[in-house]
Design a protein around this motif. Sequence first.
Motif, short mmCIF file in Angstrom:
data_model
loop_
_atom_site.label_atom_id
_atom_site.label_comp_id
_atom_site.label_asym_id
_atom_site.label_seq_id
_atom_site.Cartn_x
_atom_site.Cartn_y
_atom_site.Cartn_z
N VAL A 60 -10.90 -10.82 62.13
CA VAL A 60 -10.17 -9.78 62.84
C VAL A 60 -8.98 -9.33 62.00
O VAL A 60 -8.20 -10.16 61.53
CB VAL A 60 -9.67 -10.28 64.21
N GLU A 61 -8.88 -8.03 61.82
CA GLU A 61 -7.72 -7.48 61.12
C GLU A 61 -7.05 -6.48 62.04
O GLU A 61 -7.73 -5.76 62.78
CB GLU A 61 -8.17 -6.77 59.83
N GLY A 81 -2.58 1.07 67.39
CA GLY A 81 -3.32 0.51 66.28
C GLY A 81 -4.75 0.24 66.66
O GLY A 81 -5.19 0.59 67.77
N TYR A 82 -5.47 -0.36 65.76
CA TYR A 82 -6.83 -0.76 66.10
C TYR A 82 -7.16 -2.07 65.39
O TYR A 82 -6.52 -2.43 64.40
CB TYR A 82 -7.85 0.33 65.74
N ASP A 189 -7.67 -11.55 59.33
CA ASP A 189 -7.72 -10.91 58.02
C ASP A 189 -6.37 -10.26 57.71
O ASP A 189 -6.27 -9.46 56.79
CB ASP A 189 -8.81 -9.82 58.03
N GLY A 190 -5.36 -10.55 58.51
CA GLY A 190 -4.03 -10.01 58.24
C GLY A 190 -3.78 -8.67 58.90
O GLY A 190 -4.57 -8.19 59.71
N VAL A 191 -2.64 -8.08 58.56
CA VAL A 191 -2.24 -6.80 59.13
C VAL A 191 -2.33 -5.75 58.03
O VAL A 191 -1.83 -5.95 56.94
CB VAL A 191 -0.79 -6.87 59.68
N TYR A 192 -2.99 -4.63 58.34
CA TYR A 192 -3.14 -3.55 57.36
C TYR A 192 -2.14 -2.45 57.69
O TYR A 192 -2.12 -1.94 58.82
CB TYR A 192 -4.58 -3.04 57.41
N LEU A 193 -1.30 -2.10 56.71
CA LEU A 193 -0.25 -1.11 56.97
C LEU A 193 -0.48 0.19 56.19
O LEU A 193 0.41 1.03 56.11
CB LEU A 193 1.12 -1.69 56.60
#
Length: 304
Positions: A60-61, A81-82, A189-193
């Motif tokens: 999950v990211e 966000g998603y 899977d971390g946070v995507y910015l």
Amino acid sequence: MRTNVVSSVCFLLLLELFSSGAGSNVTDSNQLYDDLIVTAGYNARNIPSANYSVPLPIKVELSLLAINELDDVGETFRVTGYLSVKWKDASLVWKASDYNGLYSVTWPQKDVWHPDITLSNSFLDYQQVGDDKLLLYIAKNGKIYWYPFQVFHSTCSLDITNFPFDEQSCELQFKAWSYYTSELDMTSDGVYLGNFEASSSWDIVDTLGYTDTNQEEPNVRFRITMKRKPLFIIVTVVFPILACALLNICVFLLPVESGERAGYSVTIFLALAVFLTIISTTLPANSEKIAIFSVYLIITTVAS
Ligand SMILES: *[C@@H]1O[C@H](CO)[C@@H](O)[C@H](O)[C@H]1NC(C)=O
Ligand SMILES: *[C@@H]1O[C@H](CO)[C@@H](O)[C@H](O)[C@H]1NC(C)=O
């Protein structure tokens, strides 16, 4: 540079995955649906892992698009966000050559098993992420890509000791509500910015994605650490208060005979009392931590 190369490789891979194949047409995807779902008796209720002794891995990211609000008074955190959720469905595997090169399909999420992920520290009622109208991408090797989009509204307890120069950490905690860790292995899977739109009142300092291993349910947590942009508070509150404090000292410059000292002091006292009211309506009604700034203001008010 390196990230550019990585992202273009990813883009090509995605293009290959999600453009559904050269020579195929709707007949082939109908046939595929018949073969995988209808004839094979696919049941969206069952976890699709190949071996039930091994928990199904789910990645999950969180892609953060915007910080809508960090409410100081209500202590809630609202972001848009998603999630990017990936897993492998062992029953949805096919050979592209059998379907004229069809290597991916996009089907409604209700047709296919998906984890019942919810925001467990939500400020609102129980609300599963995703929607029956939402589609998911299925690649020919059984890999599934699901992107539930939502406005996430969570609770977040604030530490306002250093207000207005404070840093806050808020967490979005997601849980596969009805499953156990022996069934699903959910990892972050971390946070995507990459698509984040800068906020006018908060800067993101740090993000962290992790799994709380003490929980019985599969879970992922995303911690977002933010720093307040203090300019607005400095101009509208801190600066006038410092000016009042300075004026307060000037009371001793007034000659005693003028008889104005008492009136002058009371005026400044009232001005400070007004600012104390403003500050107390912008900060949480929290008795555990109190802002150093409020304490200063109270002392100045009393001293005047
Ligand atoms: C799809 O292509 C096949 C030949 O590859 C053809 O027989 C069939 O009629 C086509 N289906 C449609 C709906 O065009
Ligand atoms: C399922 O996984 C367990 C544990 O790894 C293993 O011992 C077992 O042989 C596996 N069963 C099959 C049918 O692959």
